[in-house]
Structures are given as structure tokens and as C-alpha cells.
Motif scaffolding. Structure first.
Motif, PDB file in Angstrom:
ATOM      1  N   ASP A 130     -67.721  72.939  28.064  1.00 38.80           N
ATOM      2  CA  ASP A 130     -66.800  73.850  28.449  1.00 38.80           C
ATOM      3  C   ASP A 130     -66.564  73.888  29.781  1.00 38.80           C
ATOM      4  N   LYS A 131     -65.610  74.730  30.074  1.00 37.69           N
ATOM      5  CA  LYS A 131     -65.426  74.772  31.741  1.00 37.69           C
ATOM      6  C   LYS A 131     -66.467  76.067  32.125  1.00 37.69           C
ATOM      7  N   LYS A 132     -66.930  76.879  31.165  1.00 40.55           N
ATOM      8  CA  LYS A 132     -67.660  77.914  31.382  1.00 40.55           C
ATOM      9  C   LYS A 132     -69.099  77.567  31.909  1.00 40.55           C
ATOM     10  N   SER A 133     -69.432  76.426  31.386  1.00 40.08           N
ATOM     11  CA  SER A 133     -70.869  75.980  31.783  1.00 40.08           C
ATOM     12  C   SER A 133     -70.749  75.456  33.257  1.00 40.08           C
ATOM     13  N   ASN A 134     -69.844  75.197  33.909  1.00 38.38           N
ATOM     14  CA  ASN A 134     -69.728  74.490  35.163  1.00 38.38           C
ATOM     15  C   ASN A 134     -68.607  75.437  36.098  1.00 38.38           C
ATOM     16  N   LEU A 135     -68.770  76.552  35.672  1.00 38.57           N
ATOM     17  CA  LEU A 135     -67.625  77.539  36.096  1.00 38.57           C
ATOM     18  C   LEU A 135     -67.828  77.628  37.986  1.00 38.57           C
ATOM     19  N   GLU A 136     -68.946  77.680  38.325  1.00 39.97           N
ATOM     20  CA  GLU A 136     -69.238  78.038  39.799  1.00 39.97           C
ATOM     21  C   GLU A 136     -69.012  76.692  40.582  1.00 39.97           C
ATOM     22  N   VAL A 137     -69.428  75.560  39.906  1.00 39.93           N
ATOM     23  CA  VAL A 137     -69.334  74.289  40.420  1.00 39.93           C
ATOM     24  C   VAL A 137     -67.767  73.865  40.731  1.00 39.93           C
ATOM     25  N   GLU A 138     -66.927  74.179  39.644  1.00 41.83           N
ATOM     26  CA  GLU A 138     -65.675  73.766  39.473  1.00 41.83           C
ATOM     27  C   GLU A 138     -64.833  74.782  40.496  1.00 41.83           C
ATOM     28  N   LEU A 139     -65.247  76.062  40.698  1.00 40.73           N
ATOM     29  CA  LEU A 139     -64.560  76.934  41.496  1.00 40.73           C
ATOM     30  C   LEU A 139     -64.812  76.440  42.855  1.00 40.73           C
ATOM     31  N   ARG A 140     -65.995  76.059  43.246  1.00 44.30           N
ATOM     32  CA  ARG A 140     -66.440  75.658  44.739  1.00 44.30           C
ATOM     33  C   ARG A 140     -65.505  74.634  45.179  1.00 44.30           C
ATOM     34  N   ASP A 141     -65.434  73.538  43.933  1.00 50.97           N
ATOM     35  CA  ASP A 141     -64.763  72.509  44.379  1.00 50.97           C
ATOM     36  C   ASP A 141     -63.443  72.644  44.492  1.00 50.97           C
ATOM     37  N   GLN A 152     -56.799  66.799  63.081  1.00 43.78           N
ATOM     38  CA  GLN A 152     -57.607  67.889  62.515  1.00 43.78           C
ATOM     39  C   GLN A 152     -58.355  67.883  61.423  1.00 43.78           C
ATOM     40  N   GLU A 153     -59.830  68.055  61.492  1.00 47.31           N
ATOM     41  CA  GLU A 153     -60.654  67.598  60.356  1.00 47.31           C
ATOM     42  C   GLU A 153     -61.324  69.390  59.861  1.00 47.31           C
ATOM     43  N   ILE A 154     -61.808  69.240  58.683  1.00 45.90           N
ATOM     44  CA  ILE A 154     -62.605  70.278  58.241  1.00 45.90           C
ATOM     45  C   ILE A 154     -63.600  70.179  57.522  1.00 45.90           C
ATOM     46  N   GLU A 155     -64.742  70.872  57.809  1.00 47.83           N
ATOM     47  CA  GLU A 155     -66.046  70.892  56.957  1.00 47.83           C
ATOM     48  C   GLU A 155     -66.305  72.245  56.547  1.00 47.83           C
ATOM     49  N   ILE A 156     -66.577  72.274  55.231  1.00 45.60           N
ATOM     50  CA  ILE A 156     -67.225  73.586  54.600  1.00 45.60           C
ATOM     51  C   ILE A 156     -68.360  73.797  54.743  1.00 45.60           C
ATOM     52  N   ASP A 157     -68.899  74.836  55.292  1.00 44.19           N
ATOM     53  CA  ASP A 157     -70.127  75.189  55.507  1.00 44.19           C
ATOM     54  C   ASP A 157     -70.913  75.934  54.286  1.00 44.19           C
ATOM     55  N   SER A 158     -69.977  76.891  53.894  1.00 43.45           N
ATOM     56  CA  SER A 158     -70.711  77.553  52.531  1.00 43.45           C
ATOM     57  C   SER A 158     -69.480  78.418  52.097  1.00 43.45           C
ATOM     58  N   THR A 159     -69.822  78.679  50.700  1.00 37.18           N
ATOM     59  CA  THR A 159     -68.636  79.633  50.141  1.00 37.18           C
ATOM     60  C   THR A 159     -69.201  80.510  49.102  1.00 37.18           C
ATOM     61  N   ARG A 160     -68.896  81.734  49.389  1.00 34.86           N
ATOM     62  CA  ARG A 160     -69.481  82.886  48.612  1.00 34.86           C
ATOM     63  C   ARG A 160     -68.691  83.197  47.897  1.00 34.86           C
ATOM     64  N   LEU A 161     -69.199  83.288  46.381  1.00 35.45           N
ATOM     65  CA  LEU A 161     -68.529  83.461  45.356  1.00 35.45           C
ATOM     66  C   LEU A 161     -68.924  84.800  44.456  1.00 35.45           C
TER      67      LEU A 161
END
Length: 205
Positions: free
Chosen positions: A63-74, A131-140
Motif C-alpha cells: 500500500d501507499k503508506k509503506s512507501n509514503l516518504e519515498v513517494e512524497l519525495r518523488d 534552465q536545469e534543476i538538481e534537487i539537493d535534499s528534501t526535508r519532510l
């Protein structure tokens, strides 16, 4: 005779107590068996079989909850990629911004309108900038809903003669819209999105 009745009464109490223990034991055992049966059925339902090139492969559904943080970051990464990865072409800019707006609410539309009104997109086209972008980090923060985030990224504005790097920091919240589509495969929506920092990175001497 009274002794006989007393012995019968005592035996009856023993039998009653023993029967009660047996009944309680049977109920507990039946409850445990039913619980384990439901667990096994649920596990079986989570296992799916895929036929690939004539071979049967087993996969486990989650289910979505098991990968919640990964899906949010993506989801956050995908939104920023579409919003800030721009080519010096009006149709390409409109296409990528349109994809980004499927992933966020009117706060992102407001930011896009502000950039449009300030002539930002026209400057990219006229100056032939990529213009390009690179995500350095995401705080959740996934302990409170909607899920708050702060995204740290680096932008690169590439010209034919030079490349400029910019520091980008944004924040917002993500809510679950309970449905997934081709335009929003994770089923999340970014809201209250704002740009906190967007400034040139000083060149190293």
C-alpha cells in the motif's frame, strides 16, 4: 448420606470449572485460528503473479503508506523538475509548466503567473537560456498531515558563453487526493507552495 451429597456437589463444581476452562480454551483457540487465517488470506491477496515471456513471476503488492516518504519525495522532485527545467522555446515552457501544475494547487499557478508577468520566460527565450534543476535534499515532516516540506535545490542557467548557478529553497505542504491519474501518478497535491530563496551562487575565486 450427607457426605455423599457433599462429594457429588464438589465433583459437580469441579466438572463445571473444568468445562468452563475447556470452553474458554476453545474460544481462544478458535479466535487465534481465525486471526491467523485472515492473516494468511491477506498475505495471499497481496501476492500477485505476472506472466512475462512465458514465465510466471511472483510480486508482492504494497500500500501507499509503506512507501509514503519515498513517494512524497518523488512527487516533490517531479514537480520541481517540471516547474524549473525550461528550454528556450515557448511551447516547451508551456508544456512543462502545464505538467507541473497538475501536481500542485493554485499557489504554483500564482508563482507561474508572476514569472510570466515579470517577463522571466520571455528573457529565457530571447537570451537562448536553458534552465536545469538538481534537487539537493528534501526535508519532510510526515508526522503531521498535510505533510510539510522544505526543498533545497540548485538551478543552472546555461548560456552559450557561461553557466550561472542559483540557490533555490522552496516550501509547501502535500496532501493526499486519494486518486491517481496519468498526469498525477502519485495521487498527491502540493499546496501553499512558495519560493523562499532564489539567488545566484557566488563564484569561487
Amino acid at each position: 448420606m450427607f457426605t455423599q451429597f457433599k462429594n457429588i456437589d464438589t465433583a459437580f463444581r469441579h466438572i463445571k470449572r473444568f468445562s468452563l476452562f475447556v470452553i474458554v480454551g476453545c474460544v481462544l483457540l478458535s479466535g487465534f485460528a481465525i486471526h491467523k487465517s485472515y492473516e494468511q488470506v491477506e498475505k495471499a491477496q497481496n501476492r500477485i503473479h505476472i506472466l512475462y515471456n512465458g514465465k510466471v513471476l511472483e510480486a508482492i503488492a504494497s500500500d501507499k503508506k509503506s512507501n509514503l516518504e519515498v513517494e512524497l519525495r518523488d512527487h516533490i522532485k517531479t514537480f520541481h523538475h517540471y516547474f524549473f527545467s525550461l528550454s528556450p522555446d515557448d511551447r516547451a515552457i508551456k508544456a512543462t509548466i502545464s505538467k507541473a501544475l497538475y501536481l500542485a494547487d493554485e499557489s504554483a499557478k500564482k508563482q507561474s503567473d508572476n514569472l510570466q508577468e515579470s517577463g522571466y520566460y520571455n528573457n529565457i527565450i530571447s537570451a537562448n537560456i536553458s534552465q536545469e534543476i538538481e534537487i539537493d535534499s528534501t526535508r519532510l515532516d510526515i508526522n503531521q498531515y498535510p505533510y510539510a516540506f522544505i526543498c533545497y535545490a540548485t538551478q543552472k542557467l546555461i548560456r552559450s558563453t557561461s553557466t550561472v548557478s542559483r540557490k533555490l529553497v522552496t516550501q509547501g505542504k502535500v496532501r493526499d487526493i486519494k486518486s491517481q491519474t496519468d498526469n498525477n501518478p502519485h495521487g498527491f497535491l502540493i499546496q501553499q507552495w512558495e519560493i523562499l530563496v532564489n539567488q545566484d551562487v557566488p563564484l569561487k575565486p
